[in-house]
Design an enzyme around this catalytic site. Structure first.
Site, PDB file in Angstrom:
ATOM      1  N   TYR A 129       0.837  -1.204   0.000  1.00  0.00           N
ATOM      2  CA  TYR A 129       0.000   0.000   0.000  1.00  0.00           C
ATOM      3  C   TYR A 129       0.870   1.252   0.000  1.00  0.00           C
ATOM      4  O   TYR A 129       0.597   2.213  -0.711  1.00  0.00           O
ATOM      5  CB  TYR A 129      -0.935  -0.013   1.215  1.00  0.00           C
ATOM      6  N   ASN A 152     -11.958  -0.101  -5.958  1.00  0.00           N
ATOM      7  CA  ASN A 152     -11.567  -0.398  -7.343  1.00  0.00           C
ATOM      8  C   ASN A 152     -12.776  -0.846  -8.164  1.00  0.00           C
ATOM      9  O   ASN A 152     -13.360  -1.886  -7.883  1.00  0.00           O
ATOM     10  CB  ASN A 152     -10.504  -1.515  -7.310  1.00  0.00           C
ATOM     11  N   CYS A 160      -5.762  -5.109  -8.011  1.00  0.00           N
ATOM     12  CA  CYS A 160      -5.584  -4.638  -6.638  1.00  0.00           C
ATOM     13  C   CYS A 160      -5.258  -5.802  -5.694  1.00  0.00           C
ATOM     14  O   CYS A 160      -4.778  -5.585  -4.582  1.00  0.00           O
ATOM     15  CB  CYS A 160      -6.807  -3.867  -6.169  1.00  0.00           C
ATOM     16  N   HIS A 161      -5.502  -7.039  -6.174  1.00  0.00           N
ATOM     17  CA  HIS A 161      -5.130  -8.191  -5.326  1.00  0.00           C
ATOM     18  C   HIS A 161      -3.617  -8.312  -5.195  1.00  0.00           C
ATOM     19  O   HIS A 161      -3.128  -9.038  -4.340  1.00  0.00           O
ATOM     20  CB  HIS A 161      -5.723  -9.481  -5.905  1.00  0.00           C
ATOM     21  N   GLU A 187      -1.470 -16.927  -9.659  1.00  0.00           N
ATOM     22  CA  GLU A 187      -0.390 -16.217 -10.349  1.00  0.00           C
ATOM     23  C   GLU A 187       0.987 -16.680  -9.877  1.00  0.00           C
ATOM     24  O   GLU A 187       2.014 -16.210 -10.391  1.00  0.00           O
ATOM     25  CB  GLU A 187      -0.554 -14.708 -10.131  1.00  0.00           C
TER      26      GLU A 187
END
Lengths: 191, 156
Positions: A129, A152, A160-161, A187
């Site tokens: 952040y 978002n 945003c994850h 991912e």
């Protein structure tokens, strides 16, 4: 025998197709099935404007779009075909980057800068952040960056994850923390 | 944006059947779809400029009413002198007697529309007046005259 009900439904479908062809639909939307539940996806002529998790009430999402952008909102899956395809590929692990034009008009100012910065975090990596806030122009606004990410309008595509707390705690997520974890595992950013 | 208009899809989902039922009763099965398309395209075009979101059903039926009149006029213009063309077997609006509805379609346009608004969509006279741009008394009168004609023919 067909009934008035069936006939009016068929007419309504023909109308929706024609409205798209005639360029009268300002916001086209559809529902997409994904491994993390159904999504509502909405696009304007500029591009993808909204993706909503099932945690959000789709009626409220559509009301909000109607009030903030345009009430000419119609269900029109054909206008979201490439969004559907690319999300399918992403969830199957075959796509690392989205090739979609985005409409940012639901965000402004610092929030928009935070989201644009976030959009550049590569697949499989994470940021914090604080770092995102600094890149958006205010290094001391980590909390405000968190709130921007919480609002978002286009999650997954604006990833945003991939933003977590300094020290590795996952932080929060609009779609639920389990979903955030699931995405980061997909991912390969989490083992 | 100051006016709280619902997403247009919600109007389509909620009122498509009312509009279609009205058109089916007034212009008939063959032309109902064309008029339906014209009605909703006109509505979608005008929608963002609407001043308020009250009584959207009446607003849509007003447009449908105008399209039905246009269709009626157009039919008059292209009237072809042939022996009566058999109509497609009438698919009755909801649970209404098909014989009744073919009789309704030979009423004069104003009576026909008023009867359809009243009995297909259960519109109160106040709303029929809005939809047909006439007074409440005139709306009541049109329905009464339409019903009298139907009664003369032994229907209803």
């Amino acid at each position: 025998m067909t009934t008035i009900h069936d006939e009016s439904e068929a007419s309504a479908r023909r109308f929706a197709a024609r409205a798209v062809d005639d360029g009268l639909v300002d916001i086209a939307y559809t529902t997409l099935d994904t491994p993390i539940g159904p999504f509502l996806a909405a696009a304007t002529a500029r591009g993808l404007v909204r993706l909503a998790f099932r945690t959000e009430d789709s009626g409220e999402v559509l009301d909000d779009l109607a009030h903030r952008l345009s009430p000419r909102v119609l269900e029109a899956p054909t206008r979201l075909e490439s969004v559907r395809r690319q999300l399918d590929e992403y969830f199957e692990g075959r796509r690392r980057q989205f090739d979609l034009t985005l409409d940012w008009s639901l965000t402004t100012g610092f929030r928009r800068r935070v989201l644009r910065t976030t959009a550049r975090i590569p697949y499989g990596e994470v940021s914090t952040y604080g770092r995102v806030a600094a890149r958006a122009g205010n290094g001391r606004a980590a909390r405000a960056a968190g709130s921007a990410l919480g609002s978002n309008p286009i999650p997954i595509v604006v990833p945003c994850h991939r933003v977590v707390r300094t020290g590795g705690n996952l932080g929060g997520y609009g779609g639920g923390l389990d979903v955030k974890e699931w995405l980061l595992r997909l991912e390969g950013a989490l083992l | 944006m100051s006016v709280a208009l619902p997403p247009f899809q919600r109007l389509l989902d909620t009122y498509a059947e009312d509009v279609y039922g009205f058109l089916h009763a007034t212009v008939g099965a063959t032309e109902a779809d064309d008029c339906f398309q014209e009605t909703f395209l006109a509505a979608l075009r005008a929608y963002p400029r609407l001043q308020h979101g009250d009584n959207l059903r009446s607003w849509l039926l007003t447009i449908a009413h105008r399209k039905a009149i246009d269709a009626h006029r157009a039919r008059g213009r292209r009237a072809v002198p042939v022996a009566e063309v058999p109509e497609r077997p009438a698919k009755p609006p909801r649970d209404v007697d098909p014989e009744l509805w073919s009789a309704v379609r030979v009423l004069p346009p104003k009576q026909r529309a008023a009867v359809a608004h009243r009995f297909v969509n259960d519109l109160p006279y106040r709303d029929i007046a809005v939809v047909m741009s006439c007074s409440e008394d005139a709306a009541r009168q049109s329905v009464r005259a339409g019903l009298a004609t139907l009664r003369e023919r032994g229907l209803r």
